[in-house]
Design a protein around this motif. Structure first.
Motif, PDB file in Angstrom:
ATOM      1  N   VAL A   1     -33.298  10.474 -26.599  1.00  0.00           N
ATOM      2  CA  VAL A   1     -32.559  10.278 -25.759  1.00  0.00           C
ATOM      3  C   VAL A   1     -31.795   8.834 -25.763  1.00  0.00           C
ATOM      4  CG1 VAL A   1     -31.761  10.275 -23.296  1.00  0.00           C
ATOM      5  CG2 VAL A   1     -33.378  11.926 -23.908  1.00  0.00           C
ATOM      6  N   LYS A   2     -32.349   7.871 -25.975  1.00  0.00           N
ATOM      7  CA  LYS A   2     -32.125   6.344 -26.198  1.00  0.00           C
ATOM      8  C   LYS A   2     -31.221   6.544 -27.318  1.00  0.00           C
ATOM      9  CE  LYS A   2     -36.152   4.387 -24.578  1.00  0.00           C
ATOM     10  NZ  LYS A   2     -37.352   3.434 -24.766  1.00  0.00           N
ATOM     11  N   GLU A   3     -31.496   7.164 -28.314  1.00  0.00           N
ATOM     12  CA  GLU A   3     -30.793   7.166 -29.564  1.00  0.00           C
ATOM     13  C   GLU A   3     -29.441   7.953 -29.393  1.00  0.00           C
ATOM     14  OE1 GLU A   3     -33.751   8.681 -32.396  1.00  0.00           O
ATOM     15  OE2 GLU A   3     -34.945   7.145 -32.324  1.00  0.00           O
ATOM     16  N   MET A   4     -29.302   8.763 -28.553  1.00  0.00           N
ATOM     17  CA  MET A   4     -28.149   9.721 -28.511  1.00  0.00           C
ATOM     18  C   MET A   4     -27.212   8.794 -27.713  1.00  0.00           C
ATOM     19  SD  MET A   4     -29.646  13.390 -27.514  1.00  0.00           S
ATOM     20  CE  MET A   4     -27.989  13.960 -27.285  1.00  0.00           C
ATOM     21  N   ILE A   5     -27.809   8.188 -26.672  1.00  0.00           N
ATOM     22  CA  ILE A   5     -26.862   7.354 -26.065  1.00  0.00           C
ATOM     23  C   ILE A   5     -26.433   6.308 -26.647  1.00  0.00           C
ATOM     24  CG2 ILE A   5     -26.752   5.635 -24.003  1.00  0.00           C
ATOM     25  CD1 ILE A   5     -28.807   7.303 -22.485  1.00  0.00           C
ATOM     26  N   ALA A   6     -27.108   5.772 -27.735  1.00  0.00           N
ATOM     27  CA  ALA A   6     -26.704   4.553 -28.369  1.00  0.00           C
ATOM     28  C   ALA A   6     -25.587   5.112 -29.476  1.00  0.00           C
ATOM     29  CB  ALA A   6     -27.857   3.760 -29.327  1.00  0.00           C
ATOM     30  N   GLU A   7     -25.766   6.249 -30.069  1.00  0.00           N
ATOM     31  CA  GLU A   7     -24.885   6.720 -31.116  1.00  0.00           C
ATOM     32  C   GLU A   7     -23.468   7.174 -30.014  1.00  0.00           C
ATOM     33  OE1 GLU A   7     -24.814   7.326 -34.510  1.00  0.00           O
ATOM     34  OE2 GLU A   7     -26.167   5.975 -34.159  1.00  0.00           O
ATOM     35  N   LEU A   8     -23.709   7.664 -28.983  1.00  0.00           N
ATOM     36  CA  LEU A   8     -22.621   7.986 -28.248  1.00  0.00           C
ATOM     37  C   LEU A   8     -21.618   6.575 -27.765  1.00  0.00           C
ATOM     38  CD1 LEU A   8     -22.533  10.411 -25.128  1.00  0.00           C
ATOM     39  CD2 LEU A   8     -21.087   8.075 -25.071  1.00  0.00           C
ATOM     40  N   ILE A   9     -22.228   5.722 -27.502  1.00  0.00           N
ATOM     41  CA  ILE A   9     -21.532   4.378 -26.963  1.00  0.00           C
ATOM     42  C   ILE A   9     -20.943   3.876 -28.139  1.00  0.00           C
ATOM     43  CG2 ILE A   9     -21.869   2.125 -26.037  1.00  0.00           C
ATOM     44  CD1 ILE A   9     -24.130   3.287 -24.203  1.00  0.00           C
ATOM     45  N   GLY A  10     -21.647   3.774 -29.490  1.00  0.00           N
ATOM     46  CA  GLY A  10     -21.349   3.075 -30.651  1.00  0.00           C
ATOM     47  C   GLY A  10     -19.931   3.968 -31.184  1.00  0.00           C
ATOM     48  N   THR A  11     -20.009   5.127 -31.183  1.00  0.00           N
ATOM     49  CA  THR A  11     -18.942   5.957 -31.536  1.00  0.00           C
ATOM     50  C   THR A  11     -17.729   5.793 -30.835  1.00  0.00           C
ATOM     51  OG1 THR A  11     -20.470   7.546 -32.239  1.00  0.00           O
ATOM     52  CG2 THR A  11     -17.957   8.060 -32.473  1.00  0.00           C
ATOM     53  N   PHE A  12     -17.885   5.558 -29.391  1.00  0.00           N
ATOM     54  CA  PHE A  12     -16.939   5.638 -28.371  1.00  0.00           C
ATOM     55  C   PHE A  12     -16.244   4.192 -28.649  1.00  0.00           C
ATOM     56  CE2 PHE A  12     -15.685   3.684 -24.421  1.00  0.00           C
ATOM     57  CZ  PHE A  12     -14.852   4.429 -23.610  1.00  0.00           C
ATOM     58  N   VAL A  13     -17.170   2.988 -28.813  1.00  0.00           N
ATOM     59  CA  VAL A  13     -16.381   1.880 -29.196  1.00  0.00           C
ATOM     60  C   VAL A  13     -15.632   1.894 -30.372  1.00  0.00           C
ATOM     61  CG1 VAL A  13     -17.095  -0.502 -30.037  1.00  0.00           C
ATOM     62  CG2 VAL A  13     -18.499   0.560 -28.016  1.00  0.00           C
ATOM     63  N   MET A  14     -16.110   2.581 -31.478  1.00  0.00           N
ATOM     64  CA  MET A  14     -15.324   2.523 -32.621  1.00  0.00           C
ATOM     65  C   MET A  14     -13.720   3.283 -32.465  1.00  0.00           C
ATOM     66  SD  MET A  14     -16.384   4.684 -36.125  1.00  0.00           S
ATOM     67  CE  MET A  14     -16.233   6.281 -35.268  1.00  0.00           C
ATOM     68  N   VAL A  15     -13.914   4.410 -31.730  1.00  0.00           N
ATOM     69  CA  VAL A  15     -12.701   5.230 -31.553  1.00  0.00           C
ATOM     70  C   VAL A  15     -11.717   4.498 -30.733  1.00  0.00           C
ATOM     71  CG1 VAL A  15     -11.629   7.423 -30.646  1.00  0.00           C
ATOM     72  CG2 VAL A  15     -13.726   7.517 -31.955  1.00  0.00           C
ATOM     73  N   VAL A  16     -12.241   4.024 -29.475  1.00  0.00           N
ATOM     74  CA  VAL A  16     -11.288   3.173 -28.611  1.00  0.00           C
ATOM     75  C   VAL A  16     -10.672   2.135 -29.503  1.00  0.00           C
ATOM     76  CG1 VAL A  16     -10.987   2.039 -26.562  1.00  0.00           C
ATOM     77  CG2 VAL A  16     -12.385   3.847 -26.501  1.00  0.00           C
ATOM     78  N   LEU A  17     -11.368   1.228 -30.187  1.00  0.00           N
ATOM     79  CA  LEU A  17     -10.949  -0.060 -30.701  1.00  0.00           C
ATOM     80  C   LEU A  17     -10.208   0.350 -32.001  1.00  0.00           C
ATOM     81  CD1 LEU A  17     -13.774  -2.382 -30.036  1.00  0.00           C
ATOM     82  CD2 LEU A  17     -11.657  -1.903 -28.623  1.00  0.00           C
ATOM     83  N   GLY A  18     -10.734   1.372 -32.667  1.00  0.00           N
ATOM     84  CA  GLY A  18     -10.107   1.653 -34.113  1.00  0.00           C
ATOM     85  C   GLY A  18      -8.834   2.448 -34.006  1.00  0.00           C
TER      86      GLY A  18
END
Length: 371
Positions: free
Chosen positions: A96-113
């Motif tokens: 679950v920790k890893e899933m949340i980390a992947e979700l937030i990391g991808t979120f950051v990439m898409v919003v900023l990218g």
């Protein structure tokens, strides 16, 4: 001049100076701390010893009318409450920790990218050009890796996760969870960006959300081919760019190669994405199924319609399948062209090398897990 009602003397045991520090034992409840107007924070800064803090606070009955006398027992209770609250909030399940980390990391990439694309498109080139788009998206990927790397490995890309599983560097059962988190993060990132630029999007084409033409805005969120590009050429471009992506990612995190110093791996990823977008980015160079399909699905629901899937001879599946094929190809080339040919040092030499470099691979290469 010292304030009235205070006593100053040297206290060598605790390092108090006669002209600056105050002996706790000489305070009285009427004329000592209250008259000085010292707060609990001031006392804690003055006295590092817990017993001195308790003695001082026990004599400080009030400051500006509020009772603040506290005992060791109360302090211990506060610490226990804080610890229990922390234990309730902290997640116990590693997946679950890893899933949340992947979700937030991808979120950051898409919003900023995608945000770097939005700023250039919606300002009609005034506030951005191709160089700001390439640099902005490259930095967004690097920052997404920084956010999630220490927890999940910072894949933020289903093609990376699939390649890791294919070559035995992550267990297969984790793949659907990683991919689901990455797609959800990308979808939410597109939604957040749409909200941030809503008025600009509505103003850009007179309130219309268009997929093709001069006033198109769908390409802010997903990749679309130029009109002359054939399906085989488009697929080959995605395979080639993703092949280079995973080949070089494997090199960056190879301990036996010239590995990037720990903590600077995302910067190397930034340089990698920057050169790929500059060299192979004519059709968007998605190289990431989640980054492309998640926002594309959002645009279909947000007002652009199903045309986002029909565009470019149903181009949508190419940025989904192409990076997966290219990722496996890139991993294969690196492992069997470079990695297996490294000299194998004896265990002592290997240990010494790791100790000298002070670094452990956490972003791409996973240790064997025990059930």
């Amino acid at each position: 001049m010292p304030p009235p009602g205070s006593t100053h003397s040297k206290h060598e045991q605790h390092g108090f100076q006669s002209n600056q520090d105050i002996m706790v034992g000489e305070f009285s409840s009427e004329s000592g701390i209250n008259n000085l107007g010292l707060s609990q924070t001031s006392l804690r800064n003055m006295y590092e010893d817990e017993d001195l803090i308790s003695r001082a606070l026990s004599q400080q009955r009030s400051v500006v009318g509020f009772p603040i006398a506290r005992s060791n027992k109360v302090l211990d209770m506060d610490r226990k409450v804080e610890k229990r609250l922390k234990e309730k909030i902290i997640l116990k399940n590693d997946l679950v920790k890893e899933m949340i980390a992947e979700l937030i990391g991808t979120f950051v990439m898409v919003v900023l990218g995608c945000g770097s694309i939005a700023q250039a498109v919606l300002s009609r080139g005034i506030l951005g050009q191709i160089i700001t788009i390439n640099a902005g998206f490259s930095a967004a990927v690097a920052l997404g890796v920084y956010v999630s790397g220490g927890v999940s490995g910072g894949h933020i890309n289903p093609a990376v996760s699939f390649t890791m599983c294919f070559f035995g560097r992550m267990k297969w059962f984790k793949l659907p969870f990683y991919v689901a988190a990455q797609f959800l993060g990308a979808f939410l990132g597109a939604a957040a960006l749409f909200g941030a630029y809503h008025d600009a999007l509505m103003n850009f084409a007179g309130g219309e959300l268009i997929t093709y033409g001069e006033n198109a805005t769908a390409h802010i969120f997903a990749t679309y081919p130029v009109s002359y590009l054939s399906v085989p050429n488009a697929f080959g471009e995605q395979v080639l760019s993703s092949m280079f992506l995973l080949l070089i990612v494997f090199a960056i995190f190879d301990d036996k190669n010239w590995r990037v110093p720990k903590g600077l791996e995302p910067f190397a990823i930034f340089m990698l994405i920057l050169v790929l977008t500059c060299a192979l980015g004519m059709n968007g160079a998605a190289m990431n199924p989640a980054r492309d399909l998640g926002p594309r699905l959002f645009t279909a629901l947000a007002g652009w319609g199903l045309e986002v899937f029909r565009a470019g001879n149903n181009f949508w599946w190419i940025p989904v399948l192409g990076p997966v094929v290219g990722g496996v190809l890139g991993g294969f080339i690196y492992i069997y062209g470079i990695e297996i040919h490294h000299a194998n040092p004896n265990p002592g030499q290997r240990l010494q090398k790791l100790e000298e470099k002070h670094e452990i691979s956490v972003i791409i290469f996973y240790p064997e897990e025990t059930d």
